[in-house]
Design a protein around this motif. Sequence first.
Motif, PDB file in Angstrom:
ATOM      1  N   THR A 224     -20.527 -68.667  17.221  1.00  0.00           N
ATOM      2  CA  THR A 224     -19.373 -67.770  17.440  1.00  0.00           C
ATOM      3  C   THR A 224     -19.785 -66.305  17.604  1.00  0.00           C
ATOM      4  O   THR A 224     -18.954 -65.470  17.940  1.00  0.00           O
ATOM      5  CB  THR A 224     -18.353 -67.872  16.283  1.00  0.00           C
ATOM      6  N   LEU A 225     -21.085 -66.001  17.380  1.00  0.00           N
ATOM      7  CA  LEU A 225     -21.558 -64.611  17.523  1.00  0.00           C
ATOM      8  C   LEU A 225     -21.313 -64.085  18.926  1.00  0.00           C
ATOM      9  O   LEU A 225     -21.529 -64.806  19.907  1.00  0.00           O
ATOM     10  CB  LEU A 225     -23.071 -64.558  17.297  1.00  0.00           C
ATOM     11  N   ASN A 226     -20.872 -62.842  19.025  1.00  0.00           N
ATOM     12  CA  ASN A 226     -20.853 -62.202  20.342  1.00  0.00           C
ATOM     13  C   ASN A 226     -20.880 -60.688  20.196  1.00  0.00           C
ATOM     14  O   ASN A 226     -20.713 -60.152  19.102  1.00  0.00           O
ATOM     15  CB  ASN A 226     -19.641 -62.651  21.168  1.00  0.00           C
ATOM     16  N   PHE A 227     -21.130 -60.026  21.303  1.00  0.00           N
ATOM     17  CA  PHE A 227     -21.224 -58.569  21.297  1.00  0.00           C
ATOM     18  C   PHE A 227     -19.933 -57.918  21.780  1.00  0.00           C
ATOM     19  O   PHE A 227     -19.236 -58.452  22.648  1.00  0.00           O
ATOM     20  CB  PHE A 227     -22.343 -58.102  22.243  1.00  0.00           C
ATOM     21  N   LEU A 228     -19.681 -56.738  21.221  1.00  0.00           N
ATOM     22  CA  LEU A 228     -18.693 -55.809  21.780  1.00  0.00           C
ATOM     23  C   LEU A 228     -19.497 -54.698  22.411  1.00  0.00           C
ATOM     24  O   LEU A 228     -20.447 -54.186  21.793  1.00  0.00           O
ATOM     25  CB  LEU A 228     -17.819 -55.246  20.661  1.00  0.00           C
ATOM     26  N   GLU A 229     -19.181 -54.318  23.638  1.00  0.00           N
ATOM     27  CA  GLU A 229     -19.941 -53.239  24.279  1.00  0.00           C
ATOM     28  C   GLU A 229     -19.043 -52.424  25.200  1.00  0.00           C
ATOM     29  O   GLU A 229     -17.950 -52.860  25.572  1.00  0.00           O
ATOM     30  CB  GLU A 229     -21.161 -53.791  25.031  1.00  0.00           C
ATOM     31  N   SER A 230     -19.551 -51.222  25.574  1.00  0.00           N
ATOM     32  CA  SER A 230     -18.790 -50.330  26.459  1.00  0.00           C
ATOM     33  C   SER A 230     -18.523 -50.987  27.802  1.00  0.00           C
ATOM     34  O   SER A 230     -19.336 -51.778  28.281  1.00  0.00           O
ATOM     35  CB  SER A 230     -19.596 -49.060  26.745  1.00  0.00           C
ATOM     36  N   SER A 237     -26.609 -49.232  27.133  1.00  0.00           N
ATOM     37  CA  SER A 237     -27.413 -50.107  27.979  1.00  0.00           C
ATOM     38  C   SER A 237     -26.939 -51.555  27.892  1.00  0.00           C
ATOM     39  O   SER A 237     -27.117 -52.223  26.881  1.00  0.00           O
ATOM     40  CB  SER A 237     -28.884 -50.003  27.556  1.00  0.00           C
ATOM     41  N   HIS A 238     -26.343 -52.040  28.973  1.00  0.00           N
ATOM     42  CA  HIS A 238     -25.908 -53.441  29.013  1.00  0.00           C
ATOM     43  C   HIS A 238     -27.114 -54.378  29.039  1.00  0.00           C
ATOM     44  O   HIS A 238     -27.096 -55.440  28.408  1.00  0.00           O
ATOM     45  CB  HIS A 238     -25.039 -53.696  30.248  1.00  0.00           C
ATOM     46  N   SER A 239     -28.176 -53.974  29.751  1.00  0.00           N
ATOM     47  CA  SER A 239     -29.327 -54.871  29.888  1.00  0.00           C
ATOM     48  C   SER A 239     -30.045 -55.040  28.555  1.00  0.00           C
ATOM     49  O   SER A 239     -30.529 -56.124  28.228  1.00  0.00           O
ATOM     50  CB  SER A 239     -30.290 -54.352  30.961  1.00  0.00           C
ATOM     51  N   PHE A 240     -30.076 -53.976  27.761  1.00  0.00           N
ATOM     52  CA  PHE A 240     -30.693 -54.083  26.431  1.00  0.00           C
ATOM     53  C   PHE A 240     -29.914 -55.097  25.590  1.00  0.00           C
ATOM     54  O   PHE A 240     -30.495 -55.962  24.934  1.00  0.00           O
ATOM     55  CB  PHE A 240     -30.722 -52.713  25.742  1.00  0.00           C
ATOM     56  N   ASN A 241     -28.590 -54.993  25.637  1.00  0.00           N
ATOM     57  CA  ASN A 241     -27.751 -55.947  24.893  1.00  0.00           C
ATOM     58  C   ASN A 241     -28.004 -57.381  25.350  1.00  0.00           C
ATOM     59  O   ASN A 241     -28.030 -58.304  24.541  1.00  0.00           O
ATOM     60  CB  ASN A 241     -26.266 -55.608  25.070  1.00  0.00           C
ATOM     61  N   ASP A 242     -28.183 -57.563  26.674  1.00  0.00           N
ATOM     62  CA  ASP A 242     -28.435 -58.913  27.196  1.00  0.00           C
ATOM     63  C   ASP A 242     -29.706 -59.489  26.578  1.00  0.00           C
ATOM     64  O   ASP A 242     -29.758 -60.657  26.204  1.00  0.00           O
ATOM     65  CB  ASP A 242     -28.576 -58.884  28.728  1.00  0.00           C
ATOM     66  N   THR A 251     -24.587 -67.292  22.968  1.00  0.00           N
ATOM     67  CA  THR A 251     -24.130 -67.897  24.220  1.00  0.00           C
ATOM     68  C   THR A 251     -22.789 -67.327  24.689  1.00  0.00           C
ATOM     69  O   THR A 251     -22.477 -67.358  25.871  1.00  0.00           O
ATOM     70  CB  THR A 251     -23.994 -69.423  24.055  1.00  0.00           C
ATOM     71  N   ARG A 252     -21.996 -66.833  23.735  1.00  0.00           N
ATOM     72  CA  ARG A 252     -20.692 -66.273  24.145  1.00  0.00           C
ATOM     73  C   ARG A 252     -20.911 -64.985  24.931  1.00  0.00           C
ATOM     74  O   ARG A 252     -21.752 -64.154  24.569  1.00  0.00           O
ATOM     75  CB  ARG A 252     -19.840 -65.957  22.909  1.00  0.00           C
ATOM     76  N   PRO A 253     -20.178 -64.770  26.001  1.00  0.00           N
ATOM     77  CA  PRO A 253     -20.353 -63.531  26.768  1.00  0.00           C
ATOM     78  C   PRO A 253     -19.882 -62.315  25.963  1.00  0.00           C
ATOM     79  O   PRO A 253     -19.054 -62.459  25.058  1.00  0.00           O
ATOM     80  CB  PRO A 253     -19.458 -63.735  27.994  1.00  0.00           C
ATOM     81  N   PRO A 254     -20.416 -61.110  26.271  1.00  0.00           N
ATOM     82  CA  PRO A 254     -19.962 -59.918  25.551  1.00  0.00           C
ATOM     83  C   PRO A 254     -18.512 -59.583  25.893  1.00  0.00           C
ATOM     84  O   PRO A 254     -18.036 -59.911  26.976  1.00  0.00           O
ATOM     85  CB  PRO A 254     -20.894 -58.813  26.049  1.00  0.00           C
ATOM     86  N   THR A 255     -17.831 -58.941  24.952  1.00  0.00           N
ATOM     87  CA  THR A 255     -16.497 -58.413  25.228  1.00  0.00           C
ATOM     88  C   THR A 255     -16.656 -56.937  25.544  1.00  0.00           C
ATOM     89  O   THR A 255     -17.145 -56.176  24.715  1.00  0.00           O
ATOM     90  CB  THR A 255     -15.581 -58.570  23.991  1.00  0.00           C
ATOM     91  N   GLY A 271     -14.734 -59.593  17.454  1.00  0.00           N
ATOM     92  CA  GLY A 271     -16.101 -59.677  17.969  1.00  0.00           C
ATOM     93  C   GLY A 271     -17.036 -59.522  16.785  1.00  0.00           C
ATOM     94  O   GLY A 271     -16.615 -59.085  15.708  1.00  0.00           O
ATOM     95  N   ALA A 272     -18.324 -59.865  16.961  1.00  0.00           N
ATOM     96  CA  ALA A 272     -19.234 -59.930  15.800  1.00  0.00           C
ATOM     97  C   ALA A 272     -20.160 -58.736  15.663  1.00  0.00           C
ATOM     98  O   ALA A 272     -20.580 -58.405  14.559  1.00  0.00           O
ATOM     99  CB  ALA A 272     -20.059 -61.210  15.881  1.00  0.00           C
ATOM    100  N   VAL A 273     -20.532 -58.114  16.785  1.00  0.00           N
ATOM    101  CA  VAL A 273     -21.546 -57.060  16.762  1.00  0.00           C
ATOM    102  C   VAL A 273     -21.161 -55.959  17.736  1.00  0.00           C
ATOM    103  O   VAL A 273     -20.809 -56.257  18.887  1.00  0.00           O
ATOM    104  CB  VAL A 273     -22.926 -57.606  17.238  1.00  0.00           C
ATOM    105  N   TYR A 274     -21.217 -54.711  17.294  1.00  0.00           N
ATOM    106  CA  TYR A 274     -21.082 -53.589  18.234  1.00  0.00           C
ATOM    107  C   TYR A 274     -22.462 -52.959  18.370  1.00  0.00           C
ATOM    108  O   TYR A 274     -23.011 -52.430  17.411  1.00  0.00           O
ATOM    109  CB  TYR A 274     -20.057 -52.577  17.710  1.00  0.00           C
ATOM    110  N   LEU A 275     -23.016 -53.056  19.571  1.00  0.00           N
ATOM    111  CA  LEU A 275     -24.348 -52.504  19.835  1.00  0.00           C
ATOM    112  C   LEU A 275     -24.245 -51.481  20.962  1.00  0.00           C
ATOM    113  O   LEU A 275     -23.745 -51.793  22.041  1.00  0.00           O
ATOM    114  CB  LEU A 275     -25.304 -53.646  20.218  1.00  0.00           C
ATOM    115  N   ARG A 276     -24.701 -50.254  20.664  1.00  0.00           N
ATOM    116  CA  ARG A 276     -24.598 -49.157  21.629  1.00  0.00           C
ATOM    117  C   ARG A 276     -25.954 -48.464  21.696  1.00  0.00           C
ATOM    118  O   ARG A 276     -26.282 -47.623  20.858  1.00  0.00           O
ATOM    119  CB  ARG A 276     -23.531 -48.172  21.150  1.00  0.00           C
ATOM    120  N   MET A 277     -26.763 -48.868  22.664  1.00  0.00           N
ATOM    121  CA  MET A 277     -28.093 -48.280  22.793  1.00  0.00           C
ATOM    122  C   MET A 277     -28.110 -47.267  23.928  1.00  0.00           C
ATOM    123  O   MET A 277     -27.458 -47.452  24.957  1.00  0.00           O
ATOM    124  CB  MET A 277     -29.118 -49.383  23.055  1.00  0.00           C
TER     125      MET A 277
END
Length: 357
Positions: A224-230, A237-242, A251-255, A271-277
């Motif tokens: 159920t893990l997934n990312f929240l991103e801008s 950086s979307h690619s860093f999150n990927d 496996t779940r796509p980012p929101t 969502g499970a993780v907010y990552l902003r690099m």
Amino acid sequence: MSLTFATEQQVAVAAVRRACALTSSVFNKLVKNETLVKGDKSPVTVGDYSAQAVINTILGRAFPDDPIVGEEDAADLRVESGTALKNRIVELANETLVADLGIGEMAEWGLGPGQERIPEELLDAIDRGTYGGGRTGRMWTLDPIDGTKGFLRGEQYAVCLALIIDSKVQLGVMGCPNLPVDATKPDGPRGCIFVAVRGQGAHQTTLTGADPVPLQIPAFTSETLNFLESVEAAHSSHSFNDRVAELLAITRPPTRMDSQAKYCSLARGDGAVYLRMPTGVGYLEKIWDHAPGSILIEEAGGIITNSRGEPLDFGLGRTLGDNFGVVAAGKEVHSKVLAAVMQANKEEAEAKARSRV
Ligand SMILES: Nc1ncnc2c1ncn2[C@@H]1O[C@H](COP(=O)(O)O)[C@@H](OP(=O)(O)O)[C@H]1O
Ligand SMILES: [Mg+2]
Ligand SMILES: [Mg+2]
Ligand SMILES: [Mg+2]
């Protein structure tokens, strides 16, 4: 100052709620020629300015000695070419300030019928937000519309206010007029206010203050893990999150979502993780973009750090200083994500070193 920050909470919620009413009505009326472009190329709308004018007016009346670190300033409105925009802002701010008193609101905060301000007072209110921040003392930080690009697209944005004392966030209030009250019902009612007070937990209400729900970040499984991103690729950086998602076998796509609504969504488990690099352009994160979100995450039982695992430092001035990104998640998930972030960082550094030889 009470230790429970009861008055501060009441004032901040009233200010954010009024500003949300204003921004919602501005969105419906927004016309292109009311949009300026600031030095940083972000669109600054009549909504940003008038929301800052309203909130700073209220804070200035309720807490006249408190400085404010706000995103906007009135310089562009004080010149001849800004007159039309200024008039629109004065009209909107006054319309908002004079609306009838709601539950928990007081006339001495400058609210209610007959409380119109002259233009100069409203420009001065906007400029109360020019405080430079710093290590010690009590201050507010305000982002009148966070996620201006989302606001302009009719998507997510947030009115964000936090109280900081001696570099520590003590209170955070965020209004999200377009956020579904229940994420499992995306077509259901919209508009939420999120409140967190240090040591007292976090909760969500509707925009009218109804239906309070305490917030606690739930447990996630690897499925159920997934990312929240801008939404904006220029902001993180979307690619860093990927790559981090790949390392964690997510496996779940980012929101993708604009604004600190991401912190709000994380706090209630949407969502499970907010990552902003950082995207590597030397951008420094601003305190108003993270102060209320950070306390919301902590009070909902989560952890927020930079990519080195260090706490965010709200005592450095208007920015968070050297940009090592932001990692926010529930307690168990955070350590796993941080390890993967460090691994992805190491890979990037190695790839860079290889490309140099
Ligand atoms: N190059 C950059 N890197 C990171 N953040 C940036 C940026 N340029 C602008 N921002 C910030 O990103 C915020 C929006 O974040 P998000 O992408 O999560 O919606 C903006 O807030 P405003 O919309 O209040 O100006 C702005 O402060
Ligand atoms: Mg901006
Ligand atoms: Mg912002
Ligand atoms: Mg903003």
